[in-house]
Each structure stands twice: as structure tokens, then as C-alpha cells.
Design a protein around this motif. Structure first.
Motif, short mmCIF file in Angstrom:
data_model
loop_
_atom_site.label_atom_id
_atom_site.label_comp_id
_atom_site.label_asym_id
_atom_site.label_seq_id
_atom_site.Cartn_x
_atom_site.Cartn_y
_atom_site.Cartn_z
N ALA B 208 0.84 -1.19 0.00
CA ALA B 208 0.00 0.00 0.00
C ALA B 208 0.87 1.24 0.00
O ALA B 208 2.08 1.17 0.29
N SER B 209 0.28 2.36 -0.34
CA SER B 209 1.02 3.62 -0.28
C SER B 209 0.30 4.61 0.61
O SER B 209 0.58 5.80 0.60
N SER B 210 -0.69 4.12 1.35
CA SER B 210 -1.37 4.96 2.34
C SER B 210 -2.13 4.03 3.28
O SER B 210 -2.23 2.83 3.04
N GLY B 211 -2.67 4.59 4.37
CA GLY B 211 -3.45 3.80 5.32
C GLY B 211 -2.65 3.50 6.57
O GLY B 211 -1.43 3.74 6.64
N LEU B 212 -3.35 2.97 7.60
CA LEU B 212 -2.72 2.73 8.90
C LEU B 212 -1.60 1.70 8.80
O LEU B 212 -0.53 1.87 9.40
N GLY B 213 -1.83 0.62 8.06
CA GLY B 213 -0.82 -0.42 7.92
C GLY B 213 0.43 0.12 7.25
O GLY B 213 1.56 -0.18 7.65
N TYR B 214 0.22 0.95 6.25
CA TYR B 214 1.35 1.57 5.54
C TYR B 214 2.10 2.50 6.49
O TYR B 214 3.34 2.50 6.52
N MET B 215 1.33 3.25 7.29
CA MET B 215 1.94 4.17 8.26
C MET B 215 2.87 3.40 9.20
O MET B 215 4.01 3.83 9.47
N ALA B 216 2.42 2.26 9.69
CA ALA B 216 3.22 1.46 10.61
C ALA B 216 4.48 0.93 9.91
O ALA B 216 5.57 0.93 10.48
N MET B 217 4.32 0.47 8.67
CA MET B 217 5.47 -0.08 7.94
C MET B 217 6.51 0.99 7.66
O MET B 217 7.71 0.76 7.81
N GLN B 218 6.05 2.18 7.29
CA GLN B 218 6.96 3.29 7.03
C GLN B 218 7.75 3.63 8.29
O GLN B 218 8.95 3.84 8.24
N ALA B 219 7.02 3.67 9.42
CA ALA B 219 7.64 4.01 10.70
C ALA B 219 8.73 3.00 11.05
O ALA B 219 9.78 3.35 11.58
N ARG B 220 8.49 1.73 10.71
CA ARG B 220 9.49 0.69 11.01
C ARG B 220 10.78 0.97 10.23
O ARG B 220 11.89 0.86 10.75
N GLU B 221 10.62 1.39 8.97
CA GLU B 221 11.77 1.70 8.12
C GLU B 221 12.67 2.74 8.78
O GLU B 221 13.87 2.68 8.71
N PHE B 222 12.00 3.72 9.43
CA PHE B 222 12.76 4.82 10.04
C PHE B 222 12.96 4.61 11.53
O PHE B 222 13.31 5.56 12.23
N MET B 223 12.70 3.38 12.01
CA MET B 223 12.87 3.05 13.43
C MET B 223 12.05 3.96 14.36
O MET B 223 12.46 4.28 15.47
N LEU B 224 10.84 4.40 13.88
CA LEU B 224 9.95 5.19 14.73
C LEU B 224 9.02 4.24 15.49
O LEU B 224 7.88 4.05 15.12
N VAL B 225 9.60 3.63 16.55
CA VAL B 225 8.84 2.59 17.25
C VAL B 225 7.55 3.16 17.85
O VAL B 225 6.53 2.48 17.90
N ASP B 226 7.63 4.42 18.29
CA ASP B 226 6.42 5.01 18.92
C ASP B 226 5.24 5.02 17.93
O ASP B 226 4.10 4.78 18.31
N VAL B 227 5.52 5.29 16.65
CA VAL B 227 4.44 5.32 15.65
C VAL B 227 3.91 3.90 15.40
O VAL B 227 2.70 3.69 15.25
N VAL B 228 4.81 2.92 15.40
CA VAL B 228 4.37 1.52 15.23
C VAL B 228 3.40 1.15 16.35
O VAL B 228 2.31 0.62 16.11
N VAL B 229 3.80 1.45 17.59
CA VAL B 229 2.94 1.13 18.74
C VAL B 229 1.64 1.92 18.65
O VAL B 229 0.54 1.40 18.94
N LEU B 230 1.73 3.18 18.22
CA LEU B 230 0.53 4.00 18.06
C LEU B 230 -0.46 3.31 17.11
O LEU B 230 -1.65 3.19 17.41
N ALA B 231 0.05 2.85 15.98
CA ALA B 231 -0.82 2.19 15.00
C ALA B 231 -1.49 0.97 15.62
O ALA B 231 -2.70 0.76 15.46
N ILE B 232 -0.72 0.20 16.39
CA ILE B 232 -1.29 -1.00 17.01
C ILE B 232 -2.38 -0.62 18.02
O ILE B 232 -3.44 -1.26 18.07
N LEU B 233 -2.13 0.44 18.80
CA LEU B 233 -3.14 0.87 19.78
C LEU B 233 -4.41 1.35 19.07
O LEU B 233 -5.52 1.14 19.55
N ILE B 234 -4.22 2.00 17.90
CA ILE B 234 -5.40 2.47 17.15
C ILE B 234 -6.22 1.27 16.67
O ILE B 234 -7.45 1.28 16.73
#
Lengths: 279, 263
Positions: B208-234
């Protein structure tokens, strides 16, 4: 209500044993012994009626019967004797394999009450009663008639409740109101009280008898309970192997007293017949 | 008495009780993070996650992705659920329809729909169709199976009663068959909602190139763990919201059923 049912009928003089004997032996039971009242009931004539399922042995086997309008007939017999099938045939729920069913006396609806109340659990009590009405007419009018029928069975205050909140006896009374709301010409009762406790049963018997006397429909009661048949019916049919083995009028006047010796004698006789059939 | 206007302490306690455990977990997690018991590089503390949420809400990134995901979920659900419901009704009411289609449906049902992802990417690329297709397919089966089961298990005695009392076929359907099947249809609805989120997140994570799942995957690429956890909580919150809405609907539609009546 129990008290009134159990109350002795003061003016009642027992018929002599000999009289009863002769009446019982009277095979001309088709004569009309209902009281005079504006009869709205339907007459029923069966000629050579047979029914078998899937080519098996006949459940109803060449049965002839006439039921005059307004009569209260009880059908008793051992289980599997075909009494419920007979009822379903008369109601048009089964098609006969052979023979003829003629219903005389007009277009009045035919209703049936089952052993289970079969209420719609998702419809309130009043709407369940209104199921018994035809869909024509104004809604307010239909609701008024349903409320009237509900009052007749003593449940006016339950109109807005869900069936799940009622007791077994109350549910069966709602089913009775639903059957009666359209003023049927024929009411078939397929062991309607079989699942009720003894006291509720006596209540319901009195209620059915009272409403039958008031409305004058033809009543056809299938029951296992010979005492119930004897207490309610004008005439008792014993069905055996798909035929009518015994056709007995009940001449004891109404209201009938529970434990009346003539009724007891008749009950004994019918039970003897049923038990003999086993040997 | 003014005290009557407020809910009694017992009632308030009853309402708050389900949230006690999540609150305790959050507080414990925060303390563990602040005290350095857990590496915040692998598991950020709740306050960091909240800060990430705030940051992304401010840029609008969160809302865009949430909106895109929600739209995909809803449209896939409507398509798949609609077809499943219609076919469930058809097969429950018509023997012919059942004989023609049920075997096929049962065979397809045994294929895990997520195993189709490679094929779906080949067919649709990573466009919207791929996500819609997967969500619709995933949602279809629980709705179909439970609608069919609901209609099959309607008390035949009630149907016979309706016939004897002169109900026409449409009347029989609306007054006896559909209300009788409704509890089972709701079971299917709940299952379908769970599968809807699951399918969408997996599909968005993979392609995907948008959406919550994409947001989490992008965050992983940049090691933004807080965003990954945020997506999971959402996801957890969305699941809870969907469940809450179904419950409301059940209570409104199944008020006659003692099993669903509110205490």
C-alpha cells in the motif's frame, strides 16, 4: 378461578347408571347435542378418508365421520393412533391420500392451537394476538380486537410484554387469544394443555369451555387425557389404527363437576377400551 | 434531592470497572519505561506514544491514513457483506440456489483468503481494488455462513404457524424468518468486523502507499517505534468501537431475546 371450577354444581341430578349405559352404547352419536345458541360453527363431514406417509401403512384408514356445527368433540387414543394426523387433515395441513373432507357452514376461519404456544418471540404479546387477524382493516381497529381477545383470556395487562417474560400457562393463553381473535368457525386443539401443570390445566379447561359456550365454534380437541376429554366434550371419539373404534356422546349437563360419578364411569369405560386395545 | 441527578457510586464503579485493567497496564508500562526497566528504543512508554500521536495528528498524517483505512474497510465490508448476506438469504430460502452454489462457496471458503495476496497483487497491483477485493472476500464468508445458518435454524413450528394463520410469503419472511435469523446474522457480523480489520491491516502492511498499515510499515523503516505502537493501539481502539456499535445494534434489534437484554 380454580375455586369456581372446583365448585360443586348445585342443581345437578346424576343420571342413573342404566341411562348412562344406554347412552354410552348409543352409536348414533352424530346427533346434535349442543345447546341452542347462535351457531357460528362449521360442520365437518369425512368420507372414506385415508392418509399414508411415503407409501407406508395408512395412518388414517377409510374413516367416515360427521361432526355437526358447534359440537365439542374430543379425540382420544394411544400415541401413534393417527389422532393428530386426523386433526391436521381436517385443518388442511395434510392432503388426504384418499377420501373427501367437506367443511360446511361458511367461510369462518379455521384455527389450531398446538401443544407449544408457538408465539413469535420478537413480537409483543398484543402483536402476537393480532397475528390471528386477517391483514385487512385499520391498524387501530385490529389492535382493539386483539386487546379484546387478550382481555377474554385475562391477560389484558400483559399486552406490551415480550412472550419470554410470561409463564408457560400465560403463553398458552396468549396462543388461545390468537386462535380466537378472528372468531373461528372451527377450533382444533392439538393437546394444548399437555405441557401445563395440573392446576393451570384445570384453569385453562374452564376457560376454553367458557369461551366455546360463548362463541359457538366447533371444537375438536385431541388429548391423551381421558378425564379432560370427558370433562369438556359433547362427544368422544376413540381412534385406533386409523379408524374410529368408539364414538360416545357425553350427556352430562354443563357446567360439569370434577369427580362426578357419571363422568368417572365414562372415563373408566374409555380407559378400559384403550387398555384392552393393547392386549 | 440533588444526589439523585448523579449516578450512584456503585453504578459509576460498575461502568468504570472494565477500564481498570487497561489503566493499570498503561500505568505499569509507563513506570517500567521511565525507570529504564524496558528499553524505550524497542518499547516506547505510553507518554511517548501519545506524543507521537499528537505530532501526527497535528500534521494531519494520522487523519489521512485513518480516513483512507476506514473507507477501505467500510466499502470492502459493504460489498463482501452485502453479497454474503444476499447469497445467504437466497440459499436459505431456495433449495435450487443452495444446490447450485453452496458446494462452490464451501470449497472457496477453505482457502485462507490472505494466501491470495500474491495473486491479488499480480492482478490489481497495489491499487485500491486489491484491498477491496481481499476485505470483501474475507468478510463474505462469516456473513454468508451465519445468515444461511440463521435462516435454516428458524423454528419450523413458527413457520408452520405463520402459514396456518394465512401469512403470505413476503409476510412470512419479514415477520418470522428474518427476525428468527437475526441473532445468528449478528454473530456473523461480529466475526466479519474482526476479519475486516485483520485483512485490511495485513493487506496495507504488505502492499500500500497509504493507510494505517502503511503508516506502521513506514515508521518501522525509520525506526519510529512510537508510531508503530501507536498504530497497534489504534487497531485496538477501532476494534473496540466496532464491537460497541454492534452491541448497540444487537440490543436495539434483539430486545425481545432475554440473552441480549441489558441488565
Amino acid at each position: 378461578m380454580i375455586a369456581s371450577t372446583l365448585r360443586r354444581f348445585e342443581g345437578f341430578a346424576p343420571t342413573s347408571r342404566a341411562n348412562l349405559r344406554r347412552d354410552v352404547l348409543d352409536r348414533e352419536a352424530t346427533r346434535d347435542i349442543t345447546r341452542d345458541r347462535t351457531a357460528t360453527g362449521l360442520g365437518i363431514t369425512l368420507r372414506g378418508l385415508s392418509k399414508s406417509f411415503d407409501g407406508g401403512a395408512p395412518v388414517i384408514d377409510g374413516l367416515d365421520l360427521h361432526i355437526p356445527a358447534g359440537q365439542f368433540v374430543a379425540v382420544v387414543g394411544r400415541s401413534g393412533c393417527g389422532k393428530s394426523t386426523l386433526l391436521r387433515l381436517i385443518l388442511g395441513l395434510e392432503t388426504p391420500t384418499a377420501g373427501r373432507i367437506a367443511i360446511e357452514g361458511g367461510e369462518a376461519p379455521r384455527r389450531i392451537m398446538f401443544q407449544e404456544p408457538r408465539l413469535l418471540p420478537w413480537a409483543r404479546v398484543l402483536d402476537n394476538v393480532a397475528v390471528g387477524l386477517t391483514r385487512d382493516g385499520r391498524k387501530a381497529q385490529r389492535r382493539a380486537r386483539a386487546a379484546e381477545a387478550l382481555a377474554e383470556v385475562g391477560l389484558a395487562e400483559k399486552a406490551g410484554q415480550w412472550p419470554a417474560t410470561l409463564s408457560g400457562g400465560q403463553r398458552q393463553r396468549v396462543a388461545l387469544a390468537r386462535a380466537l381473535v378472528s372468531h373461528p368457525g372451527l377450533l382444533a386443539l392439538d393437546e394444548p394443555l399437555g405441557a401445563l401443570d395440573a392446576l393451570t390445566r384445570i384453569d385453562m379447561q374452564a376457560m376454553i369451555e367458557r369461551i366455546w359456550r360463548a362463541q359457538g365454534f366447533t371444537a375438536l380437541l385431541v388429548t391423551h387425557d381421558v378425564a379432560e376429554a370427558v370433562a369438556l366434550a359433547d362427544r368422544i371419539l376413540v381412534v385406533e389404527a386409523g379408524r374410529i373404534a368408539l364414538d360416545v356422546p357425553v350427556t352430562v349437563p354443563r357446567p360439569r363437576r370434577r369427580g362426578d360419578p357419571d363422568l368417572a364411569a365414562l372415563e373408566g369405560r374409555i380407559l378400559d377400551h384403550l387398555l384392552d386395545g393393547r392386549a | 434531592m440533588p444526589a439523585l441527578a448523579l449516578p450512584s457510586p456503585e453504578a459509576a464503579a460498575r461502568r468504570l470497572a472494565p477500564w481498570l485493567l487497561p489503566a493499570v497496564i498503561l500505568v505499569g508500562w509507563q513506570i517500567a519505561g521511565s525507570a529504564g526497566l524496558v528499553s524505550t528504543r524497542l518499547m516506547p512508554a505510553p507518554l511517548d506514544v501519545a506524543a507521537a500521536g499528537w505530532r501526527m495528528a497535528e500534521t494531519g498524517e494520522l487523519w489521512t491514513n485513518l480516513g483512507v483505512s476506514f473507507l477501505r474497510a467500510a466499502s470492502g465490508f459493504l460489498i463482501g457483506g452485502g453479497i454474503g448476506f444476499a447469497l445467504g438469504l437466497a440459499n436459505g430460502l431456495s433449495r435450487l440456489s443452495d444446490r447450485l452454489t453452496d458446494t462452490t462457496v464451501q470449497m472457496i471458503r477453505n482457502i485462507p483468503h490472505l494466501s491470495l495476496i500474491p495473486l491479488v497483487i499480480l492482478w490489481f497491483g497495489i491499487g485500491e481494488e486489491a484491498k477491496l477485493f481481499l476485505v470483501a472476500l474475507g468478510v463474505f464468508f462469516p456473513i454468508y455462513a451465519n445468515t444461511l445458518h440463521g435462516i435454516r435454524s428458524v423454528d419450523p413450528q413458527l413457520v408452520e404457524m405463520g402459514r396456518i394463520y394465512g401469512m403470505s410469503r413476503p409476510e412470512l419472511f419479514w415477520r418470522v424468518v428474518l427476525p428468527g435469523a437475526l441473532p445468528s446474522i449478528f454473530v456473523g457480523l461480529r466475526y466479519a468486523l474482526g476479519i475486516m480489520w485483520l485483512t485490511l491491516i495485513v493487506a496495507e502492511t504488505i502492499s500500500a502507499s497509504s493507510g494505517l498499515g502503511y503508516m506502521a510499515m513506514q515508521a518501522r523503516e525509520f525506526m519510529l517505534v512510537d508510531v508503530v505502537v501507536l498504530a497497534i493501539l489504534i487497531y485496538a481502539l477501532l476494534g473496540k468501537v466496532a464491537d460497541l456499535l454492534t452491541r448497540r445494534l444487537e440490543r436495539a434489534c434483539l430486545a425481545w431475546n432475554p440473552a441480549y437484554r441489558s441488565a
